[in-house]
Design an enzyme around this catalytic site. Structure first.
Site: not given
Ligand code: CP
Length: 307
Positions: A86, A108, A136, A58-59
């Site tokens: 690596k 992320r 988040h 999603r993100t």
């Molecule tokens: N909600 C969320 O962060 O989902 P993803 O890990 O799929 O990005």
């Protein structure tokens, strides 16, 4: 209006004005996604790197779509497909990206504090797309937008955030943001996932979902992060017996109680399949709003700079 901070690492980076203008402009950007031609020229010529060192559907996708709908060039870099695999360090990766004159980096990472570190290494703005147990923030913004769109309530909103609060950056950002917006939030978790000092984020604590069900307007189920657990610590069956939001529990909730989940779901553990797909569920709306919120974030971080 630009954000008051250079980076978006935490909900704490946002002023009250930032929060309201992000939520307002996200509502406008949601219209762009409804058009046949889903593109505006706002960020033409700007370059955004999506640095995803942990899996995400999603993100990552919604940041990419958001950037492209604003006409930015978006480049995706994953842990498995980059020299990170690596053994290149986060700092060297960051410096390498910066040397290509990018305008913003979305990150992320599994480690709490990684987004902050990255922002120390490089000059372009850094947007935290989830750094482990820390935060988040864009998830919380899209969740707040989803609630606002459905419940016009200006005061007295009650929300239960249920699940593995301790290792959840989603929970931390959401509790802080909803508190800032005036909601009364209860963190519901087994004792092992109720960290000491949690109330300082602005919530109350309960160990029982059944105790709070009939008083809340929204039940927000967290994904049980099995990848962060050792098997002996956790029984899925036991957790589901006490905390799974199934039809029987939802029938005992306040009438019209809304159900949310950040995804990906563990169906049958924190949420039953019929509730996830049922009429109270806002889960697909959350995903749609993710694009709008991330467009708003990009625009407010990058949009006012003139070359
Ligand atoms: N909600 C969320 O962060 O989902 P993803 O890990 O799929 O990005």
């Amino acid at each position: 209006m630009p954000l008051s901070s250079h980076d978006l690492i935490s909900i704490a980076d946002l002023s009250d004005g930032d929060i309201s203008s992000l939520l307002e402009s996200a509502a406008t950007y949601a219209d762009v996604s409804e058009r046949v031609i889903k593109k505006v020229p706002a960020l033409r010529g700007r370059t955004i790197i999506n640095l995803f060192l942990e899996p995400s559907t999603r993100t990552r996708t919604s940041f990419e779509i958001a950037g492209k709908r604003l006409s930015a060039d978006v480049i995706n870099l994953s842990g498995a497909g980059s020299s990170f695999k690596k053994g290149e360090s986060l700092k060297d990766t960051a410096k390498t990206i910066e040397a290509m004159q990018v305008d913003a980096v979305v990150v992320r990472h599994w480690a709490a504090g990684a987004a902050h570190k990255l922002a120390e290494y490089i000059e372009p703005p850094v947007i935290n797309a989830g750094d482990g147990a820390h935060e988040h923030p864009t998830q919380a913004l899209l969740d707040a937008l989803t609630i606002q769109n459905r419940l016009k309530k200006k005061s007295g909103l009650m929300v239960a955030v249920v699940g593995d609060i301790l290792p959840s950056g989603v929970a931390r950002s959401l509790i802080m943001l909803l508190g800032r917006l005036g909601a009364e939030v209860t963190a519901v978790a087994p004792p092992m996932w109720s960290p000491k000092g949690l109330e300082a984020l602005g919530c109350s604590i309960s160990y029982s979902l059944d105790d709070v069900l009939d008083s809340v307007d929204v039940v927000y189920l967290l994904r049980i992060q099995r990848e962060r657990l050792s098997d002996h610590m956790f029984s899925e069956r036991e957790y589901a017996r006490t905390y799974c939001l199934n039809r029987e529990r939802l029938n005992r909730a306040k009438p019209g109680c809304l159900v949310m989940h950040p995804g990906p779901m563990n169906r049958g553990i924190e949420i039953s399949a019929d509730v996830a797909d049922g009429e109270n569920s806002l889960i697909t709306e959350q995903v749609s709003n993710g694009v709008a919120v991330r467009m708003a974030v990009f625009y407010q971080i990058l949009g006012d700079v003139v070359s």
